[in-house]
Design an enzyme around this catalytic site. Structure first.
Site, PDB file in Angstrom:
ATOM      1  N   ASP A 171     -10.971 -15.357 -16.503  1.00  0.00           N
ATOM      2  CA  ASP A 171     -11.583 -16.144 -15.412  1.00  0.00           C
ATOM      3  C   ASP A 171     -12.721 -16.736 -15.534  1.00  0.00           C
ATOM      4  O   ASP A 171     -13.481 -16.511 -16.325  1.00  0.00           O
ATOM      5  CB  ASP A 171     -11.846 -14.621 -14.401  1.00  0.00           C
ATOM      6  CG  ASP A 171     -12.654 -15.144 -13.034  1.00  0.00           C
ATOM      7  OD1 ASP A 171     -11.889 -15.771 -12.222  1.00  0.00           O
ATOM      8  OD2 ASP A 171     -13.797 -15.158 -12.749  1.00  0.00           O
ATOM      9  N   ASP A 180      -6.045 -10.181 -15.856  1.00  0.00           N
ATOM     10  CA  ASP A 180      -7.031 -10.898 -15.446  1.00  0.00           C
ATOM     11  C   ASP A 180      -8.347 -10.379 -16.208  1.00  0.00           C
ATOM     12  O   ASP A 180      -8.624  -9.242 -15.993  1.00  0.00           O
ATOM     13  CB  ASP A 180      -7.314 -10.883 -13.991  1.00  0.00           C
ATOM     14  CG  ASP A 180      -7.816 -12.292 -13.451  1.00  0.00           C
ATOM     15  OD1 ASP A 180      -8.622 -13.005 -13.919  1.00  0.00           O
ATOM     16  OD2 ASP A 180      -7.533 -12.536 -12.072  1.00  0.00           O
ATOM     17  N   ASP A 217      -3.946   3.867   2.867  1.00  0.00           N
ATOM     18  CA  ASP A 217      -5.193   3.543   3.155  1.00  0.00           C
ATOM     19  C   ASP A 217      -5.792   2.161   3.609  1.00  0.00           C
ATOM     20  O   ASP A 217      -6.883   1.857   3.668  1.00  0.00           O
ATOM     21  CB  ASP A 217      -6.183   4.076   2.002  1.00  0.00           C
ATOM     22  CG  ASP A 217      -5.993   3.206   0.591  1.00  0.00           C
ATOM     23  OD1 ASP A 217      -5.152   2.360   0.753  1.00  0.00           O
ATOM     24  OD2 ASP A 217      -6.672   3.101  -0.321  1.00  0.00           O
ATOM     25  N   HIS A 238      -5.090 -17.205  -4.859  1.00  0.00           N
ATOM     26  CA  HIS A 238      -5.939 -16.235  -4.239  1.00  0.00           C
ATOM     27  C   HIS A 238      -7.387 -16.806  -3.764  1.00  0.00           C
ATOM     28  O   HIS A 238      -8.028 -16.573  -2.962  1.00  0.00           O
ATOM     29  CB  HIS A 238      -6.167 -15.008  -5.016  1.00  0.00           C
ATOM     30  CG  HIS A 238      -6.989 -15.526  -6.265  1.00  0.00           C
ATOM     31  ND1 HIS A 238      -6.642 -15.928  -7.225  1.00  0.00           N
ATOM     32  CD2 HIS A 238      -8.370 -15.180  -6.700  1.00  0.00           C
ATOM     33  CE1 HIS A 238      -7.437 -16.039  -8.173  1.00  0.00           C
ATOM     34  NE2 HIS A 238      -8.605 -15.668  -7.723  1.00  0.00           N
ATOM     35  N   ASP A 239      -7.574 -18.150  -4.446  1.00  0.00           N
ATOM     36  CA  ASP A 239      -8.883 -19.097  -4.112  1.00  0.00           C
ATOM     37  C   ASP A 239      -8.467 -20.195  -2.994  1.00  0.00           C
ATOM     38  O   ASP A 239      -9.513 -20.778  -2.730  1.00  0.00           O
ATOM     39  CB  ASP A 239      -9.637 -19.558  -5.229  1.00  0.00           C
ATOM     40  CG  ASP A 239     -10.054 -18.311  -6.192  1.00  0.00           C
ATOM     41  OD1 ASP A 239     -10.581 -17.623  -5.673  1.00  0.00           O
ATOM     42  OD2 ASP A 239     -10.001 -18.703  -7.307  1.00  0.00           O
ATOM     43  N   ASP A 249       0.726  -1.165   0.019  1.00  0.00           N
ATOM     44  CA  ASP A 249       0.120   0.178   0.104  1.00  0.00           C
ATOM     45  C   ASP A 249       0.840   1.255  -0.164  1.00  0.00           C
ATOM     46  O   ASP A 249       1.624   1.317   0.984  1.00  0.00           O
ATOM     47  CB  ASP A 249      -0.879  -0.052   1.308  1.00  0.00           C
ATOM     48  CG  ASP A 249      -1.619   1.277   1.522  1.00  0.00           C
ATOM     49  OD1 ASP A 249      -1.871   1.922   0.361  1.00  0.00           O
ATOM     50  OD2 ASP A 249      -2.069   1.369   2.508  1.00  0.00           O
ATOM     51  N   GLU A 280      -9.230 -19.720 -16.852  1.00  0.00           N
ATOM     52  CA  GLU A 280      -9.611 -20.700 -16.099  1.00  0.00           C
ATOM     53  C   GLU A 280     -10.746 -21.635 -16.523  1.00  0.00           C
ATOM     54  O   GLU A 280     -11.706 -21.175 -16.708  1.00  0.00           O
ATOM     55  CB  GLU A 280     -10.084 -19.604 -14.827  1.00  0.00           C
ATOM     56  CG  GLU A 280     -10.004 -20.718 -13.716  1.00  0.00           C
ATOM     57  CD  GLU A 280     -10.721 -19.801 -12.555  1.00  0.00           C
ATOM     58  OE1 GLU A 280     -10.600 -20.131 -11.362  1.00  0.00           O
ATOM     59  OE2 GLU A 280     -11.543 -18.973 -12.536  1.00  0.00           O
ATOM     60  N   ASP A 298      -1.816  -1.079  -3.661  1.00  0.00           N
ATOM     61  CA  ASP A 298      -2.159  -0.342  -4.842  1.00  0.00           C
ATOM     62  C   ASP A 298      -1.060  -0.535  -5.846  1.00  0.00           C
ATOM     63  O   ASP A 298      -0.109  -1.160  -5.627  1.00  0.00           O
ATOM     64  CB  ASP A 298      -2.462   1.020  -4.295  1.00  0.00           C
ATOM     65  CG  ASP A 298      -1.435   1.676  -3.634  1.00  0.00           C
ATOM     66  OD1 ASP A 298      -0.244   1.332  -3.883  1.00  0.00           O
ATOM     67  OD2 ASP A 298      -1.804   2.543  -2.686  1.00  0.00           O
TER      68      ASP A 298
END
Ligand code: GLC
Length: 578
Positions: A229, A127, A54, A350-351, A50, A283, A58
């Site tokens: 995706d 993605d 925040d 990430h899953d 970051d 995917e 990013d």
């Protein structure tokens, strides 16, 4: 049925690549091409770095860490979605495909990121989430507004006067149903994922053209690849017949891999992929080897690489997995793709929960050796390896105890549904603690300062308490760290095509603790020995006498007496054979 892991099994099937000039050459698995030789580093942008305090990662943050990424030796970066999004599913619900999410930065940041990566010889994969959009996308706003709106057919609507549509199960909905009633036009719309992720109607040629235009927009900006995706769900049986008994065993067959999928991919290839020096990553590889080959074999002009989910799905309960099953799955898929087609090798993303917590042993004693062992595995198999950010450090599950700590829609809505259905909530929470996606999404651990150097603000998801020990700075200094081992292993793979293209042969498949195999390319032969257990394990190997040198070892030495080799807990060795 355990909905959460099952969903992820289904969510995670295939990747594919296309590079225009090389495509035609890549018919056989042994044919050499850059995307087979690449090591891909996956970044979850929300959690990497970051730059503005925040609490959300990013693009500028990633930009600050390009030299770190370069230092890993990887060739390609895949970022999870960075488009404008209301973030119902952390960016997998896109409201504008040509804009950057405000929290992540601006288009100028994006351009700088691509430039910075390219300057370092690293390619970039975008993605593309086009099985569905956000319900806040202008297309959906129009589509919902009236039955005769020109955008109506961009989505799947079922007029209520026809009665209730046949049941479709949703991955994320709190009621479990993928049909959402909308009183505005007295109709139901379809959403395989959350109700804020309505499925796009790929049967409509206008939708397809919109997608190709979006892809061209990003190709013009210089992206090198696309990850499509949930793409296997794009083509559906739009008559939505009743689902047969037991459909849950093969959701992919009934939900996706529809009649026109290959037609659409070939069209995408003609319209976009063939026109740029890009590759496409999709995917979804269907449910059989035949499905997967139909997607990736070179003569089809569709996709080039697949990833199967059988391996990540081996761990879908608190019981963990059997090494025998693990070996069997990887060996079976390898042999199906030994001649044609190409696979990805991954055990986390990430899953999924963290690599070392799920497939290794995250106790203080064994975390480092088991993380090194798993990275050795991923980087010594045939197929393109994927490293999910933080796994190069051996980052672990955070292990939340209360549902209020979760941010992932899958966990939150899954819990609501479990409650509604009167299921055992303690058991549900115990599974989430081990398997939830949020485990794999905690902030990157950069150093031992506040918030692990991820952010000066309050991180959107808490930093794992172990950041004081497990972080980039500490591991960079330590030649025996998980990070140093990862870099060595990447280097070894880059220097030795046998680890990319060599034939794979499993040795003593029935060994209860050790996964052993050879990789052979022409005269070059390597032996890989991996102890998946937390105790010493012996193996009698005729090959032992042929060991010329140990190239990788996560311990100081390899214990050998004649043909007998004794591996320490989670010891991982790659040796050159004479
Ligand atoms: C894919 C993504 C997953 C997302 C889902 C819906 O499976 O990997 O993170 O939730 O699609 O877009």
């Amino acid at each position: 049925m355990n909905r959460l892991p099952f969903a992820f099994l289904l969510l995670l099937i295939a990747l594919a690549c296309t590079n225009t000039p090389a495509k035609k050459d890549a018919a056989a698995s042994s044919d050499q091409i850059w995307w087979k030789e690449a090591v891909i580093y996956q970044i979850y942008p929300r959690s990497f770095k970051d730059s503005d305090g925040d609490g959300v990662g990013d693009l500028k943050g990633i930009l600050q860490e390009l030299d770190y990424i370069k230092s890993l030796g990887v060739d390609m970066v895949w970022l999870n979605p960075i488009y404008a999004s209301p973030n119902d599913d952390n960016g997998y619900d896109i409201s504008d495909y040509r804009d950057i999410m405000k929290e992540f930065g601006t288009m100028a940041d994006f351009d700088a990121l691509i430039k910075g990566l390219h300057e370092r010889g690293i390619k970039f994969v975008m993605d593309v989430v086009v099985n569905h959009s956000s319900d806040e996308h202008e297309w959906f706003k129009q589509s919902r507004s009236s039955r005769d709106n020109p955008y109506r057919n961009y989505y799947h609507w079922w007029p209520a006067e026809k009665g209730k549509p046949n049941y479709r199960w949703s991955f994320f909905d709190e009621t479990g149903s993928a049909w959402m009633y909308d009183s505005l036009t007295n109709a139901y719309y379809l959403h395989y994922f959350s109700r804020k992720q309505p499925d796009l109607n790929w049967e409509n040629p206008k939708v397809r053209q919109e997608v190709y235009d979006i892809m061209k927009f990003w190709a013009e900006k210089g992206v090198d690849g696309f990850r499509l995706d949930a793409f296997q769900f794009a083509s559906k049986d739009t008559s939505f017949p009743p689902l047969p008994e037991g459909y849950q065993k093969n959701v992919i067959k009934y939900y996706g891999m529809g009649p026109h999928l290959h037609e659409y991919l070939q069209e995408m290839y003609r319209e976009v992929l063939s026109k740029y020096d890009v590759f496409a990553v999709s995917e979804g590889a269907g449910s059989t080897f035949e499905d997967a080959h139909a997607l990736v074999d070179a003569d089809r002009n569709e996709l080039q690489m697949a990833y199967h989910f059988e391996s990540v799905d081996l761990v879908n309960s608190l019981d963990g997995y059997q090494l025998s099953r693990f070996k069997e799955v990887f060996t079976r898929w390898d042999s199906a793709f030994a001649k044609n087609g190409w696979l990805s090798v991954f055990l986390s993303n990430h899953d999924n929960a963290r690599l070392v917590s799920r497939f290794g042993n995250d106790s203080p004693q064994f975390r480092a050796p088991s993380a090194k062992m798993l990275n050795t595995f991923i980087l010594s198999m045939r197929g393109t390896p994927y490293c999910y950010y933080g796994d190069e450090l051996g980052m672990t599950n955070i292990g939340f105890d209360s549902i209020s700590q979760y941010r992932d829609i899958a966990a939150i809505n899954g819990y609501k549904l479990a409650k509604k259905e009167g299921r055992d909530l303690d058991q549900y929470l115990a599974k989430l603690k081990f398997l939830s996606r949020d485990n794999g999404r905690t902030p990157m651990q950069w150093n031992d300062t506040q918030n692990a150097g991820f952010s000066t603000g309050k991180p959107w998801l808490p930093v794992n308490d172990n950041y004081q020990q497990i972080n980039v700075i500490a591991e960079e200094k330590n030649p025996n760290s998980v990070l140093s081992h990862f870099k060595k292993m990447v280097r070894l793979r880059k220097d030795n095509p046998v680890l990319v293209y060599g034939d794979y042969r499993i040795i003593q498949a029935e060994h209860p603790d050790i996964y052993a195999y050879t990789r052979t390319l022409g005269e070059q032969k390597m032996l890989v020995l991996l102890n998946f257990s937390d105790h010493n394990a012996d193996i009698e190997l005729p090959e032992a006498g042929a060991i010329a040198e140990t190239l990788i070892d996560n311990y100081d030495a390899l214990e050998r007496a004649g043909n007998k080799i004794t591996l320490k807990p989670y010891q991982a060795v790659v040796a050159g054979l004479k």
